[in-house]
Design a protein around this motif. Structure first.
Motif, PDB file in Angstrom:
ATOM      1  N   PHE A 284       0.899  -1.126   0.123  1.00 21.23           N
ATOM      2  CA  PHE A 284       0.011   0.057   0.004  1.00 21.23           C
ATOM      3  C   PHE A 284       0.786   1.146   0.092  1.00 21.23           C
ATOM      4  N   PHE A 389       3.879 -11.323 -14.559  1.00 15.25           N
ATOM      5  CA  PHE A 389       2.918 -11.948 -14.684  1.00 15.25           C
ATOM      6  C   PHE A 389       3.030 -13.220 -14.142  1.00 15.25           C
ATOM      7  N   LYS A 392       2.476 -14.109 -10.437  1.00 15.71           N
ATOM      8  CA  LYS A 392       1.314 -13.803  -9.825  1.00 15.71           C
ATOM      9  C   LYS A 392       0.322 -15.004  -9.745  1.00 15.71           C
ATOM     10  N   ILE A 393       0.543 -15.940 -10.963  1.00 17.31           N
ATOM     11  CA  ILE A 393      -0.467 -17.188 -10.880  1.00 17.31           C
ATOM     12  C   ILE A 393      -0.197 -17.961  -9.537  1.00 17.31           C
ATOM     13  N   PHE A 396      -1.347 -15.684  -6.521  1.00 15.38           N
ATOM     14  CA  PHE A 396      -2.932 -15.697  -6.596  1.00 15.38           C
ATOM     15  C   PHE A 396      -3.525 -16.925  -5.880  1.00 15.38           C
ATOM     16  N   ILE A 405      -7.951 -14.130   1.456  1.00 15.81           N
ATOM     17  CA  ILE A 405      -8.591 -13.430   0.413  1.00 15.81           C
ATOM     18  C   ILE A 405      -7.840 -11.829   0.349  1.00 15.81           C
ATOM     19  N   LEU A 408      -5.013 -11.473  -1.371  1.00 18.46           N
ATOM     20  CA  LEU A 408      -5.302 -11.584  -2.700  1.00 18.46           C
ATOM     21  C   LEU A 408      -5.699 -10.309  -3.355  1.00 18.46           C
ATOM     22  N   ILE A 412      -4.088  -7.769  -5.862  1.00 18.60           N
ATOM     23  CA  ILE A 412      -4.588  -7.137  -7.124  1.00 18.60           C
ATOM     24  C   ILE A 412      -4.194  -5.623  -6.878  1.00 18.60           C
ATOM     25  N   PHE A 413      -4.544  -4.915  -5.598  1.00 17.38           N
ATOM     26  CA  PHE A 413      -4.431  -3.563  -5.581  1.00 17.38           C
ATOM     27  C   PHE A 413      -3.011  -3.138  -5.910  1.00 17.38           C
ATOM     28  N   SER A 415      -0.854  -4.791  -7.989  1.00 16.48           N
ATOM     29  CA  SER A 415      -0.663  -4.706  -9.556  1.00 16.48           C
ATOM     30  C   SER A 415      -1.290  -3.604 -10.253  1.00 16.48           C
ATOM     31  N   LEU A 416      -2.552  -3.217  -9.825  1.00 16.28           N
ATOM     32  CA  LEU A 416      -3.296  -2.155 -10.445  1.00 16.28           C
ATOM     33  C   LEU A 416      -2.644  -0.811 -10.161  1.00 16.28           C
ATOM     34  N   ILE A 417      -2.266  -0.418  -9.084  1.00 19.98           N
ATOM     35  CA  ILE A 417      -1.492   0.773  -8.611  1.00 19.98           C
ATOM     36  C   ILE A 417      -0.305   0.864  -9.542  1.00 19.98           C
ATOM     37  N   LEU A 419       0.076  -0.524 -12.561  1.00 19.98           N
ATOM     38  CA  LEU A 419      -0.299  -0.410 -13.836  1.00 19.98           C
ATOM     39  C   LEU A 419      -0.480   0.925 -13.987  1.00 19.98           C
TER      40      LEU A 419
END
Lengths: 508, 769
Positions: A284, A389, A392-393, A396, A405, A408, A412-413, A415-417, A419
């Motif tokens: 974070f 990538f 991450k498999i 996850f 969870i 998880l 995702i957070f 990875s998205l941030i 991106l």
């Protein structure tokens, strides 16, 4: 004696460094020696890897004092893979430094210290002795401190002071932990400790000691809230130095965690939760830190922190699949983070600046270079099928299987941030055309370079991008290696047997 | 079928070749790029008849077997339909662009990304491994990022591209989570094999989680409410890109995903209910928005969202009829929407504006284009005899015979369709009719490709409408998952008089009425702006801004630049660890006996220690503080002496002496003694320091009570002389048993020496920095 191969990766760089000291005032020869030394390093690392892959864990007792009385060096799959990657990065940086480092820096021992640092890293990966690990950490800290300050300006020294103070504190914490372990167990041999510690009745004490280690390694690997030295210092030195740091230094902390928390203090439930929370917070705070930075190198610094969370997170889940994910991530991260800072060096030569508002138009003006740079950036984000990538498999699926969870969601957070941040960087630096680019008179811009100079900057990047692409398209190879590492780490008897020379009936 | 793999990956190779050509060369031969989609279209066409007859083509080779990821491609009915759309519309768009972007300095980049995008779409719809599907899915997001921000000098383009990428990126990660979870539960990553264990999609306790992820993936990609807002923004892309992305490809990927996994979820009623609700909201909301837009592409954007809503809605009804209707509607929509986009593009290209309030009377100059526009508008409105009419028939058929509340479903379908009639007419008819406004100026005749391509699409809309038999077999054979066992409906223009015909007529008449009565204007557009405060886009942007502000604040808060702060945080953490340990697990071993055992000289030394510590802390002079530290160091030496380590004491003694001397030397360079911290800070630091020391001490006392294994120390004591030939055990440990440590420490010292030397001597000249 064939087990001597175990310490050759250390010896190569020691010899190279010492040899370099004899050519103190001859930067040209030093450049050749360094490249040669790194080449030999790769060859030896490859041989060692091959040996371990074929015959299982290799170990040597230094001074021929049988374990646990002397110092054991152990080459397991994790260690040798990291040695290979370290040597690849070191090779690329040997070339990169020929142009990135001015001769006067080389005349003050840049290359020698560089190889001492690589030696320190190799030693840290290979040692099977807790105190010896501390000694390698000393090598790493002192040489990185010198690399940070060499030819330093005010800003470098300021960063270096923070770097050194906090890392020194972390070493002292680590040393305190070692003293406590020795006081409680009477041993420093990691393999032996893996047998003694489960027998100790005072579990609470062991728990506390393990957390001391976590704080010590946490500072080094840059987890929340111990990472402050990293953004304070990584953007200050020349690109070659930052690249080396970014690729390998934080990963030594992660390596130490992986080793200590599987072999000596296998994570219990409490520690798992603590690590998980720390990993989540690291992702974070690293992510949001990167989001608001204006300097591209500082963006990268915070992303280093953010992605440390993936590895600590993988460790915290503490199943074999999760460890495989963490290790896969570590491999990817070593190469890509080093590449990023090398790219940063090229961008600095193009724009004379690393503040994003003073950069731009890379895609229109340098389309081929942009294409090259896009690959590590995408790999960093984890655009499939690039290297970021694949881990991450595993990560996850491990967090799902372990019913974590929240973990998880944090993956995702992060990875998205990442991106979004990279898309922002792309827009600012590659896509947007700058209003005006200032030209500094006494600055040598990339466009003024001759072919050889350009090549010295670009070829190493191409080399590492090649490694990334290899990882991406032949992920199976890395997945197999990581799977074996996961198996070795989670079943400590392999390590123990190798150190104490007990023949394993069933070879891996 | 190795050639199959090559075909699927050919786009990426082709893109690489194009990139290698260079802008200069490519500019003279832009038509070359169109060869790929055309030949791919022809290639895939050859599979149509065997697939209609029930054949399925597959290609399989291992890639990352240890993760279960294989290059597993499968060409079945659904896949062939999509590949034909992708390559067919692709061919038209590729050809159209040669003229639309003629002479554009970045036309090479355009075609490179467009080719990659096409390849990604083909890969997406042919993948049978869910991870490779995800890989291509992400590639479409990335390549569309570049296509949307193609006009990279415009801030708006770049911003839209980021928004689109963030939203679809979120969906992509959700898809990865879905893929991994589904793989975990079913034990396979092959989509067709998953079907065999479809019971996990219904009963398994995690089917809820699976649904969350698949919905997030599909709804973001296919622009469903409330994730729809990236799509209107993506209109910043050049019109050919919009044509391609929003008619036949990108946004249909979400629909494709839902269709692909409908069989897996077929007995999960929640799955369909959610689709019904989300699709229903989306189609009504978007169709309503078209009333308030003045930009042709803005209208098209919302009518696209509306159409996507209809598709999701139809899948949500969940009968064979409704799914057939959805698939037919995909084709209907692709044909008319691509045509309308191209018409808009040509208008924009020739007239220089897309503002509907400024357009009119263009039929005189752009006659062939106006015919294409009319047909597409009619197909969009569901006028006979276009294929749109058949599509609308099927929709009503589905709403009337499916679901729990046919009346309600049909009502909202009719409402949406009325507005869609309006939207189609505004874009396809209005620019060509009426009088040409003065300010439009002279409009030149377009290059023939610029009207021929939309005309081609329009012709197909008409042709398939009149002869639905030509494509019927594509939809009716096995394409719909066998949900209820009922026959899928027959495609025809005329089913005789019935309720459906009535509804269709009502739709058309009402749509025409809206068209003639409601004139789009700026006033109406701006009247909607006051509602923007609550629009999902606005909320998302506010959230993004606030998030960034908080991020900035938090980052500054923790990384405030002060080393003392950082050190404090580390020490507080350590103190907590020790403190919690002591409080959870109090094992304090202090016995009176041991205290009594202290002798006088020890007590004196302890007292000296205490005094020197206090003195160091409270003194106001630097020099005396250093002296205090020195005393403390010497008392430590005494302790070593008392406990039998004279060599250690000697070492400590020399180090302390040196440190004090060095400190004194440094003192002369420092400014005068300053008080930099206030009272509160000092009290805080004092508490931290004291508790740290206390807790650490207690922990160490606890360790002293452990019984370590003595083997190592006994070994050293016994063999130091016997084996290592040294009488001083400590020395032997340092130089022999653990000689390696010492060697490395020597290296550390050398490095430090070099560093100090460089720090003192090396000053870089300005040009060297």
């Amino acid at each position: 004696m064939n087990e001597h191969l175990t310490i050759y990766p250390i010896i190569v760089h020691l010899i190279t460094a010492v040899l370099l000291l004899f050519f103190w005032k001859k930067p040209k020869i030093q450049r050749y020696i360094s490249i040669l030394g790194s080449t030999v390093g790769i060859v030896i690392a490859g041989m060692l890897f091959h040996r371990v892959w074929e015959n299982g864990i290799l170990s040597i007792q230094l001074g021929n004092w049988e374990a646990p009385f002397g110092i054991s060096m152990v080459a397991d799959t994790l260690a040798v893979t990291l040695i290979v990657l370290t040597n690849i990065v070191s090779f690329a940086l040997s070339i990169y430094s020929t142009e990135n480092m001015v001769s006067s820096r080389i005349k003050f021992g840049y290359y020698a210290i560089f190889h001492f640092l690589i030696m320190g890293l190799s030693g840290a990966f290979l040692t099977g002795d807790l105190f010896n690990l501390y000694v390698w950490f000393e090598v790493i800290i002192i040489s990185s401190f010198v690399l940070l300050t060499i030819g330093g300006r005010k800003i470098q020294i300021e960063g270096a002071v923070k770097y050194f103070t906090l890392n020194m504190i972390s070493s002292i914490i680590f040393l305190t932990g070692i003293a406590m372990v020795y006081g409680a167990t009477g041993s420093l041999n990691m393999a032996e400790l893996s047998r003694i510690i489960p027998e100790i009745e005072n579990k609470g004490l062991m728990q506390t000691i393990s957390l001391i280690f976590f704080i010590g390694f946490g500072v080094k690997s840059g987890v929340f809230p111990l990472y402050f030295w990293l953004p304070a210092s990584y953007h200050t030195p020349p690109a070659a130095v930052s690249a080396l740091f970014a690729g390998l230094l934080t990963k030594v902390g992660i390596y130490a965690m992986l080793r200590v928390f599987t072999l000596i203090f296998p994570l219990g439930e409490t520690n798992q939760i603590i690590l998980m929370i720390i990993a989540g917070l690291t992702m974070f705070f690293g992510g949001i830190g990167a989001l608001v930075q204006k300097n591209i190198l500082r963006v990268f610094s915070y992303l280093i922190i953010c992605h440390i969370g993936f590895m600590v997170g993988g460790l915290s889940i503490f199943t074999q699949v999760a460890i495989v994910g963490a290790v896969m991530y570590m491999f990817h991260d070593i190469i890509v983070k080093a590449t990023l800072y090398m790219m940063g060096g090229i961008m600095f030569r193009i724009f004379g600046n690393t503040k994003m508002e003073k950069m731009g138009g890379l895609m229109d003006n340098y389309p081929k270079l942009s294409f090259l740079f896009a690959i590590p950036l995408f790999a960093l984000v984890g655009i499939p099928p690039l290297s970021g990538f694949w881990p991450k498999i595993s990560l996850f699926s491990a967090s799902y299987t372990a019913n974590e969870i929240a973990m998880l969601v944090m993956f995702i957070f992060a990875s998205l941030i990442t991106l979004i941040i990279i898309a922002k960087v792309w827009n600012n630096v590659f896509s947007q055309n700058p209003e005006s680019i200032e030209t500094k008179s006494s600055f040598k811009y990339f466009k003024d370079f001759n072919f050889a100079e350009k090549a010295a900057y670009v070829v190493p990047v191409v080399l590492l991008v090649g490694v990334t692409l290899y990882y991406s398209f032949f992920a199976e190879h890395f997945q197999l290696i990581a799977t074996r590492i996961g198996e070795e780490l989670m079943n400590t008897e392999h390590y123990y047997n190798a150190v104490f020379n007990i023949n394993e009936k069933t070879k891996l | 079928m190795t050639i199959f793999l090559f075909v699927i990956l050919s786009s990426f190779l082709f893109a690489l070749i194009l990139f290698g050509l260079g802008q200069q060369k490519f500019q003279r031969m832009t038509w070359v790029a169109s060869l790929l989609p055309i030949s791919l279209f022809l290639y895939f066409s050859s599979f149509v008849s065997p697939i209609i007859n029930g054949e399925v083509f597959t290609f399989f080779t291992k890639w990352v077997p240890s993760l279960g990821i294989n290059l597993d491609f499968r060409l079945d009915n659904l896949a062939i339909l999509f590949t034909l759309l992708i390559t067919g519309v692709g061919s038209i768009v590729f050809l159209y662009t040669t003229q639309y972007l003629k002479g554009h300095p970045k036309i090479l980049r355009f075609y490179t990304f467009l080719t990659i995008f096409m390849g990604a779409m083909i890969g997406l719809v042919t993948s049978n491994n869910i991870i490779t599907l995800f890989i291509f899915w992400e590639l479409t997001s990335i390549s569309s990022f570049y296509l949307i921000s193609f006009n990279n000098t415009q801030a708006e383009s770049r911003k839209s591209a980021i928004i689109a990428l963030s939203i679809t990126g979120l969906g992509g990660l959700a898809l990865l989570a879905f893929a991994v979870l589904a793989g975990q539960i079913t034990g396979t990553l092959s989509i067709s094999e998953m079907l065999q264990s479809s019971e996990v999609f219904e009963n398994h306790e995690v089917s809820a989680l699976l649904m969350v992820f698949i919905f997030l993936a599909a709804f973001t990609k296919s622009a469903q409410f409330p994730f729809h807002f990236w799509l209107p923004g993506a209109m910043k892309a050049p019109t050919p890109v919009s044509t391609y992305l929003h008619s036949a490809t990108m946004v249909k990927a979400g629909i494709y995903l839902l269709l692909r996994f409908t069989p897996h979820f077929q007995n999960n009623s929640y799955f369909f209910t959610v689709l019904l609700i989300v699709g229903g909201i989306t189609m009504l909301y978007a169709a309503f928005q078209t009333l308030f837009k003045t930009d042709l592409k803005g209208i098209l954007a919302y009518s696209t969202i509306g159409a996507l809503g209809i598709m999701v809605f139809l899948i949500g009804i969940g009968t064979t009829a409704s799914i057939t209707a959805a698939i037919v509607f995909i084709v209907v929509h692709a044909l008319y929407k691509a045509c309308l986009f191209l018409v808009t593009g040509t208008i924009d290209h020739q007239a220089g504006t897309r503002d509907i309030t400024k357009l009119g009377g263009l039929r005189k100059v752009l006659l062939p284009l106006s015919i294409a526009g009319f047909i597409a508008a009619f197909s969009s409105g569901g006028f006979p005899p276009t294929i749109g009419f058949i599509g609308k028939d099927l929709i009503y058929e589905a709403t009337l015979h499916g679901g729990m509340n046919p009346v309600f479903l049909t009502t909202i379908a009719v409402l949406t369709n009325i507005l869609m009639v309006f939207a189609g007419l505004v874009v396809g008819v209005k620019p060509f009719t009426g009088k040409q406004p003065e300010e439009l100026g002279r409009v030149k005749k377009p290059h023939f490709l610029l009207w021929l391509m939309p005309m081609l699409l329009a012709t197909l809309s008409l042709l398939f409408g009149i002869f639905p038999g030509m494509i019927e077999s594509l939809f009716t054979h096995n394409i719909t998952p066998d949900l209820t066992g009922e026959e899928s409906p027959h495609l025809a223009i005329w089913h005789g008089f019935n309720l459906i015909i009535l509804l269709s007529s009502i739709t058309i008449i009402a749509g025409l009425a809206v068209y003639f009565l409601w004139k789009p204007s700026y006033k109406k557009e701006s009247s909607m702006i006051k509602f923007n405060a609550f629009s999902p886009k606005r909320l998302a942007l506010v959230f993004a801004n606030q998030f960034e502000r908080i991020s900035y604040f938090l980052t500054r808060f923790f990384q405030n630049g002060y080393l003392r702060r950082y050190v404090m945080i580390i020490l507080v953490l350590l103190t907590l660890v020790f403190g919690i340990h002591i409080f959870i697990n109090p094992r304090i071993f202090l016995s009176l006996k041991e205290i009594k055992a202290l002798n006088w000289n020890e007590i004196v030394v302890l007292a000296m220690m205490l005094v020197s510590v206090l003195f160091t802390v409270f003194t106001k002079s630097r020099l005396s503080a250093i002296a205090g530290m020195g005393v403390l160091g010497y008392t430590m030496c005494f302790i070593f002496v008392f406990y039998g380590a004279p060599d250690l004491a000697m070492t400590q003694f020399s180090i302390d002496t040196l440190t004090v001397i060095l400190f004194v030397l440094v003192l002369y360079r420092l400014p005068k003694y300053l008080k930099l911290s206030n009272r509160t800070n000092r009290i805080r630091d004092g508490i931290i320091a004291t508790s740290f020391g206390t807790f650490l001490a207690f922990t160490i006392i606890e360790i002293m009570n452990e019984n370590p294994v003595k083997a190592t120390s006994e070994f050293y004591a016994e063999y130091a002389y016997k084996l290592a030939k040294g009488k001083n055990v400590v020395n032997v440990i340092l130089v022999d048993f653990r000689g390696f440590d010492t060697m490395i420490e020597i290296v550390v010292l050398s490095i430090a020496a070099i560093g100090v030397f460089a720090l003192l001597k090396l000053y870089l000249k300005k040009h060297e920095k």
